[in-house]
Design a protein around this motif. Structure first.
Motif, PDB file in Angstrom:
ATOM      1  N   ASP A 276       6.963 -32.804 -24.049  1.00 18.61           N
ATOM      2  CA  ASP A 276       7.193 -31.474 -24.603  1.00 18.61           C
ATOM      3  C   ASP A 276       7.531 -30.497 -23.471  1.00 18.61           C
ATOM      4  N   PRO A 277       8.739 -29.935 -23.453  1.00 18.07           N
ATOM      5  CA  PRO A 277       9.082 -28.972 -22.397  1.00 18.07           C
ATOM      6  C   PRO A 277       8.352 -27.639 -22.544  1.00 18.07           C
ATOM      7  N   LYS A 278       7.787 -27.389 -23.730  1.00 20.97           N
ATOM      8  CA  LYS A 278       6.961 -26.206 -23.950  1.00 20.97           C
ATOM      9  C   LYS A 278       5.655 -26.657 -24.589  1.00 20.97           C
ATOM     10  N   ALA A 279       4.840 -27.328 -23.788  1.00 21.75           N
ATOM     11  CA  ALA A 279       3.623 -27.944 -24.309  1.00 21.75           C
ATOM     12  C   ALA A 279       2.663 -26.900 -24.856  1.00 21.75           C
ATOM     13  N   ALA A 280       2.045 -27.215 -25.999  1.00 32.14           N
ATOM     14  CA  ALA A 280       1.054 -26.349 -26.632  1.00 32.14           C
ATOM     15  C   ALA A 280      -0.292 -27.054 -26.628  1.00 32.14           C
ATOM     16  N   TYR A 281      -1.371 -26.285 -26.496  1.00 31.47           N
ATOM     17  CA  TYR A 281      -2.729 -26.844 -26.472  1.00 31.47           C
ATOM     18  C   TYR A 281      -2.941 -27.743 -27.689  1.00 31.47           C
ATOM     19  N   PRO A 282      -3.603 -28.888 -27.530  1.00 32.76           N
ATOM     20  CA  PRO A 282      -4.313 -29.407 -26.348  1.00 32.76           C
ATOM     21  C   PRO A 282      -3.441 -30.276 -25.445  1.00 32.76           C
ATOM     22  N   TYR A 283      -2.127 -30.210 -25.593  1.00 30.40           N
ATOM     23  CA  TYR A 283      -1.246 -31.091 -24.830  1.00 30.40           C
ATOM     24  C   TYR A 283      -0.802 -30.423 -23.531  1.00 30.40           C
ATOM     25  N   THR A 284      -0.337 -31.253 -22.609  1.00 30.92           N
ATOM     26  CA  THR A 284       0.122 -30.767 -21.306  1.00 30.92           C
ATOM     27  C   THR A 284       1.541 -31.250 -21.059  1.00 30.92           C
ATOM     28  N   GLN A 285       2.094 -30.837 -19.915  1.00 35.74           N
ATOM     29  CA  GLN A 285       3.431 -31.291 -19.546  1.00 35.74           C
ATOM     30  C   GLN A 285       3.450 -32.793 -19.262  1.00 35.74           C
ATOM     31  N   GLU A 286       2.267 -33.382 -19.078  1.00 35.37           N
ATOM     32  CA  GLU A 286       2.175 -34.808 -18.768  1.00 35.37           C
ATOM     33  C   GLU A 286       2.089 -35.668 -20.020  1.00 35.37           C
ATOM     34  N   THR A 287       1.686 -35.078 -21.150  1.00 33.59           N
ATOM     35  CA  THR A 287       1.533 -35.844 -22.391  1.00 33.59           C
ATOM     36  C   THR A 287       2.877 -36.449 -22.803  1.00 33.59           C
ATOM     37  N   THR A 288       2.852 -37.729 -23.136  1.00 34.61           N
ATOM     38  CA  THR A 288       4.074 -38.464 -23.471  1.00 34.61           C
ATOM     39  C   THR A 288       3.916 -39.092 -24.855  1.00 34.61           C
ATOM     40  N   TRP A 289       5.009 -39.109 -25.605  1.00 24.86           N
ATOM     41  CA  TRP A 289       5.019 -39.753 -26.926  1.00 24.86           C
ATOM     42  C   TRP A 289       6.113 -40.813 -26.947  1.00 24.86           C
ATOM     43  N   ARG A 290       5.871 -41.848 -27.724  1.00 21.36           N
ATOM     44  CA  ARG A 290       6.813 -42.966 -27.797  1.00 21.36           C
ATOM     45  C   ARG A 290       6.834 -43.512 -29.220  1.00 21.36           C
TER      46      ARG A 290
ATOM     47  N   SER B 249       0.057 -42.010 -16.237  1.00 18.92           N
ATOM     48  CA  SER B 249      -0.430 -43.334 -15.824  1.00 18.92           C
ATOM     49  C   SER B 249      -0.739 -44.202 -17.037  1.00 18.92           C
ATOM     50  N   GLN B 250      -1.260 -43.610 -18.128  1.00 20.58           N
ATOM     51  CA  GLN B 250      -1.505 -44.376 -19.349  1.00 20.58           C
ATOM     52  C   GLN B 250      -0.194 -44.866 -19.955  1.00 20.58           C
ATOM     53  N   PHE B 251       0.804 -44.000 -19.918  1.00 17.61           N
ATOM     54  CA  PHE B 251       2.117 -44.392 -20.449  1.00 17.61           C
ATOM     55  C   PHE B 251       2.711 -45.547 -19.642  1.00 17.61           C
ATOM     56  N   LEU B 252       2.607 -45.469 -18.324  1.00 17.41           N
ATOM     57  CA  LEU B 252       3.172 -46.512 -17.473  1.00 17.41           C
ATOM     58  C   LEU B 252       2.488 -47.848 -17.689  1.00 17.41           C
ATOM     59  N   ARG B 253       1.184 -47.817 -18.003  1.00 22.91           N
ATOM     60  CA  ARG B 253       0.438 -49.060 -18.216  1.00 22.91           C
ATOM     61  C   ARG B 253       0.439 -49.516 -19.669  1.00 22.91           C
ATOM     62  N   GLY B 254       0.903 -48.644 -20.577  1.00 23.62           N
ATOM     63  CA  GLY B 254       0.956 -49.034 -21.981  1.00 23.62           C
ATOM     64  C   GLY B 254      -0.362 -48.892 -22.711  1.00 23.62           C
ATOM     65  N   TYR B 255      -1.210 -47.903 -22.306  1.00 24.52           N
ATOM     66  CA  TYR B 255      -2.503 -47.701 -22.960  1.00 24.52           C
ATOM     67  C   TYR B 255      -2.494 -46.358 -23.694  1.00 24.52           C
TER      68      TYR B 255
ATOM     69  N   SER C 149      15.727 -43.761 -37.250  1.00 22.56           N
ATOM     70  CA  SER C 149      16.492 -43.829 -36.019  1.00 22.56           C
ATOM     71  C   SER C 149      15.805 -43.159 -34.831  1.00 22.56           C
ATOM     72  N   THR C 150      16.631 -42.821 -33.814  1.00 24.39           N
ATOM     73  CA  THR C 150      16.109 -42.438 -32.498  1.00 24.39           C
ATOM     74  C   THR C 150      16.344 -40.965 -32.170  1.00 24.39           C
ATOM     75  N   GLY C 151      16.438 -40.111 -33.177  1.00 21.70           N
ATOM     76  CA  GLY C 151      16.789 -38.716 -32.936  1.00 21.70           C
ATOM     77  C   GLY C 151      15.623 -37.760 -32.851  1.00 21.70           C
ATOM     78  N   ALA C 152      14.377 -38.244 -32.767  1.00 19.83           N
ATOM     79  CA  ALA C 152      13.205 -37.366 -32.782  1.00 19.83           C
ATOM     80  C   ALA C 152      13.023 -36.655 -31.443  1.00 19.83           C
ATOM     81  N   VAL C 153      12.364 -35.478 -31.482  1.00 15.68           N
ATOM     82  CA  VAL C 153      11.997 -34.728 -30.270  1.00 15.68           C
ATOM     83  C   VAL C 153      10.621 -34.107 -30.485  1.00 15.68           C
ATOM     84  N   VAL C 154       9.963 -33.725 -29.375  1.00 12.18           N
ATOM     85  CA  VAL C 154       8.718 -32.960 -29.430  1.00 12.18           C
ATOM     86  C   VAL C 154       8.979 -31.611 -28.776  1.00 12.18           C
ATOM     87  N   TYR C 155       8.563 -30.537 -29.470  1.00 13.45           N
ATOM     88  CA  TYR C 155       8.826 -29.183 -28.977  1.00 13.45           C
ATOM     89  C   TYR C 155       7.733 -28.247 -29.488  1.00 13.45           C
TER      90      TYR C 155
END
Length: 473
Positions: A242-256, A274-280, A293-299
């Protein structure tokens, strides 16, 4: 019956002993001779009734049966004693000792096996302890290195004058072509790259430190692979921050989201890179409606996606896990009417840039050309729409930077290009030839993250990023 005979015999004995027996013979009524023998009872004053006589006979029979059973039991015990005596005299009594020795030998063998297994387990324990100590040391070293990088203190080494470019006095001792370094650099997204290195891994100059201005895309770097999907459902998908992260998320939070298959509802959430890189994943969202399909975004704390087999765009608030808004895009093609060239039902593609939320699609009225609409992120109302002259099915993917649409020429050619740009400010488009690498030859998703100034892509199971450079305005 033997019992009756025994009773008569007993009566005879009693009669002889008492000297009270009488013998008489006489003819009966038919004239036949009949002998009669009488014995007086020594105890009874009168003869018992017939029922009483039968009771006495039954008592005698019962006593006889009990005596016979006792006799048979005695005979059985005697037979057992004789057999035991025979075994003792013939040496068979030693057999239990042999059995005991056999059991003792088996116990000794089992004990030796247990001792051997114990030794093997202790050796394995020592090996694991050694590995654990080594991992702990490596983790401590990595933590120190990460802390140093976050403070902006890259390790530096002096270099000889012939190795230093003119005007430079120091160079990094990192091997800039090393993949491990690139992954570490990608993990530390909160540190501006220009603060660490003056040049990118491939030698192209970066934007100036702190530069947040817009410009035209003039360079795309080599792809950096962060993670590879584990299953077939990850052949293509979408991942984002999320380029404009809202609480409780941060700029590091990743979705897949893995998008292969039908009824796609799972959204994997990772609190840390680090959790994303390890798959946890730290959490798995299950969407109330399947996406397509693959057109989703988080904002701004919400996931925006296209509903399955519909032209509806949906806003799902991640914190409350509820649907907040949905909007049908007027006339938009869906479910294979106007996809990108690779297919995948990519008719409706959402995008985010420095100015907000966008939707990329096409309509029958536009005859397959790309249409852009700016969306209100709260209620998904269309604020403004542009129709381009770029045929949607002729390009592999698209993204938006600074209100300008960019398209990719091919999803599978290793050496593709960013081939068109459409500027919504001027309403004009032009051809480009900015090199773009499809390292794994099947790019199914390409999005721009305006906070990190990177392209995020999903290339044939692999989640990758690209550094970019914009021209100065």
């Amino acid at each position: 019956m033997p019992a009756v005979q025994l009773l008569l015999l007993a009566c005879l004995v009693w009669g002889v002993g008492a000297r009270t027996a009488q013998f008489r013979k006489a003819n009966d009524r038919s004239g036949r001779c009949q002998y009669t023998f009488s014995v007086a009872s020594p105890n009874e004053s009168s003869c018992p009734e017939q029922g009483q006589a039968m009771s006495a006979i039954q008592d005698l029979q019962r006593d006889s049966s009990e005596q016979r059973a006792a006799l048979e039991s005695t005979e059985a015990r005697l037979s057992s004693l004789e057999a035991l005596l025979h075994r003792l005299t013939s040496g068979q009594a030693a057999a239990p000792w042999d059995t005991q020795e056999g059991l003792q030998r088996e116990l000794e063998l089992a004990y030796r096996d247990l001792v051997r297994d114990k030794s093997a387990l202790e050796e394995e324990k020592r090996r694991l302890q050694a590995e654990n100590g080594d991992l702990a040391r490596r983790l401590e070293s990595s933590s120190k290195e990460v802390a140093r990088l976050r403070r902006g203190q890259c390790p530096q080494a002096r270099s000889t004058s012939e190795d230093v470019p003119p005007g430079s006095k120091e160079v990094s001792k990192w091997n800039l072509e090393n993949v491990d370094f690139q992954e570490l650099k990608s993990e530390l997204t909160e540190v501006p790259a220009s603060r660490i290195l003056k040049e990118s891994p491939s030698g192209h100059p970066r934007s100036e430190e702190g530069g947040t201005g817009c410009g035209e895309l003039i360079w795309v770097g080599e792809p950096v692979t962060l993670r590879t999907a584990e299953t077939l459902t990850g052949k293509y998908g979408v991942w984002m921050r999320d380029p404009k992260a809202a609480y409780p998320y941060t700029q590091e939070t990743t979705w897949r989201i893995d998008t292969v298959g039908t009824d796609v509802r799972q959204v994997f959430e990772y609190d840390l890179i680090s959790q994303f890189l390890r798959g946890y994943p730290s959490k798995v969202h299950v969407l109330p409606r399947p996406l397509e399909s693959t057109g989703a975004v988080v904002y701004q704390g919400s996931l925006y996606f296209q509903g399955e087999e519909s032209r509806t765009v949906i806003r799902y608030e991640l914190r409350t896990e509820t649907l907040k808004a949905e909007k049908e895009i007027p006339g938009a093609g869906y479910h294979g009417q106007f996809p990108y060239s690779w297919g995948g039902y990519t008719d409706i593609d959402l995008a985010v840039d420095e100015t907000g939320l966008w939707v990329i699609y096409s309509t029958e009225a536009a005859k397959g050309a790309i249409v852009l609409s700016k969306l209100n992120p709260e209620n998904l109302e269309l604020e403004q729409t542009w129709e381009t002259n770029i045929r949607k099915q002729s390009v592999a993917n698209a993204f938006i930077i600074c209100s300008t649409l960019y398209t990719i020429s091919s999803y599978s050619l290793p050496d593709a290009t960013v081939n068109f740009a459409y500027d919504t400010g001027t309403g004009s488009s032009k051809a480009l030839t900015v090199p773009f690498k499809n390292r794994y030859k099947y790019s199914s998703m390409i999005d721009y993250n305006p906070l990190e100034k990177k392209l995020f892509a999903w290339d044939n199971f692999n989640m990758v990023t690209y550094d970019i450079k914009l021209s100065q305005m």
